[in-house]
Design a protein around this motif. Structure first.
Motif: not given
Length: 443
Positions: A181-187
């Motif tokens: 999730x966090x990797x997708x949100x921050x790019x």
């Protein structure tokens, strides 16, 4: 189900010099000799996480404090990696792994690469080298009663699930950053293959964990929405040592800012913080000579931010390095108002640890995030801060102006913040909660 919130400094403890880990051959003999001198009810806990003392990263600091406190009643071993910030513990030449002691804690320190974290390929190599060596080391260790896997690197939960199957022990998955999730949100990760691997690895860990620990209620909701049974998910916050960090209205660090109203960001300057909006607010407030913005810390985006601030001609923004841990109370107390930003969509993916030191220092803050984020809920429910949506520069400026013009209101918010830290987030209370949870899961 337990509940609560977060923190930032750690205390030193005695340490022995590192030495070669040729002790695996004697594992069973050493295990029996150690346990013969340990009370029967001492739980043998194996932690897996790359960051640990003497690292300055928040994850390593929190884990160090937790292990220090747990080692009083439990037999604690950690498989850690090299520090990104210091050469301590790696001064005796090249080894694939070494063994150290910190008080009662056994540290097994793996070798690892230290490429720049600004480059995805370098970060993957750093984490992969730790992951591979940690797996080799862990498979050769004696059986623990419980494994506690954290999320540095992200797939440690999957490794721990394999180890659980090997040993037949308990597994606690301590989720500090929610992947993918966090990797997708921050790019931070865009590869569909890597994102799918993160998703599958974490699903595997969720399924096989006996207990999943999260840092906030927003994070717990996200995990339950992935299909994890609610009775497997527990909230145990991070913490602050209220004896070490306390309000200090007059200190050398504060005096260095003169009589300015100091708006401070303190912590990692990375992808999930998105501090561009702070520079925009500083630009709009450049004619208000009362206000000074201080950005304290290091991270992958610090150089970029400094160059942008310089290009914008912002004389009301200063950049400072991380302050020594023993002076963290002085640093946090130097601000009149703190900033806690979070990228849009990141609520529930992590809980910014800086909030707990800020509370202990008796300072109010602006939560720059969605309303449902854990820190935003604390700000509103305890009346210790302001909440503005991420990217809303106009609302950020309005909150800063309100704070500057309302010194008595700000003082009351600071007093409530300190009381909240003492009541809910003091270190000994929260680490004792974690220890009781470990005892319960192994019962």
């Amino acid at each position: 189900m337990a509940s609560a919130g977060k923190r930032t400094a750690f205390s030193a403890a005695p340490t022995e010099s590192a030495r070669e880990l040729d002790f695996f051959e004697e594992a069973s003999e050493r295990e029996s000799s150690v346990t013969s001198n340990v009370p029967v009810n001492r739980t043998r806990v194996l932690f897996l996480n790359r960051s640990f003392w003497p690292d300055r990263e928040a994850t390593g600091q929190f884990l160090t404090e937790l292990c220090d406190d747990l080692s009083t009643d439990h037999e604690v071993t950690i498989v850690a990696g090299p520090s990104y910030h210091t050469n301590d513990g790696n001064t005796a030449g090249f080894r694939l792994w070494s063994r150290e002691r910190r008080g009662k804690i056994t540290i097994i320190r793996t070798w690892g690469t230290r490429f720049s974290k600004t480059n995805l390929a370098g970060r993957l190599v750093n984490l992969g080298s730790y992951y591979l060596l940690a797996a080799i080391v862990a498979f050769r260790l004696p059986r623990p009663d419980v494994i506690v896997a954290e999320t540095d690197p992200p797939l440690l939960g999957a490794l721990a699930a394999v180890l659980k199957r090997r040993w037949g022990c308990r597994l606690v998955y301590n989720v500090r950053d929610l992947y993918p999730d966090i990797a997708e949100v921050t790019g931070g990760v865009r590869s569909p293959f890597l994102l799918e691997m993160l998703r599958r690895g974490n699903d595997y860990a969720y399924k096989r964990a006996d207990l999943i620990v999260t840092l906030g209620n927003d994070m717990a909701r996200r995990i339950i929405d992935k299909g994890v049974p609610p009775d497997k998910v527990v909230v145990v916050p991070d913490w602050v040592d209220c004896g070490r960090i306390r309000p200090l209205d007059c200190n050398p660090f504060r005096r260095s800012f003169g009589d300015k109203f100091v708006v401070m960001y303190s912590g990692n300057i990375g992808l999930s913080q998105q501090l561009e909006g702070v520079l925009e607010a500083a630009d709009r407030l450049r004619d208000d000579e009362r206000v000074l913005f201080a950005i304290v810390g290091e991270g992958a985006r610090k150089n970029w931010l400094q160059e942008r601030a310089q290009a914008m001609g912002l004389t009301n923004v200063i950049f400072l390095p991380y302050q020594p841990l023993e002076k963290l109370g002085e640093s946090l107390s130097a601000a009149d108002l703190h900033l806690i930003p979070l990228a849009p969509g990141a609520a529930g993916c992590l809980v910014p640890s800086k909030i707990y030191g800020i509370l202990a220092a008796g300072r109010p803050f602006i939560a720059m995030m969605e309303e449902n984020a854990e820190v935003a809920q604390i700000a509103r429910n305890a009346k210790v801060g302001f909440v503005v949506r991420p990217g809303n520069v106009e609302a950020l400026i309005d909150a800063i102006r309100e704070a500057v013009d309302s010194p008595e209101h700000l003082k009351q918010m600071g007093a409530r913040a300190r009381r909240l830290a003492e009541l809910r987030f003091d270190r000994i209370k929260v680490t004792s909660m974690f220890g009781s949870m470990l005892t319960g899961v192994t019962a």
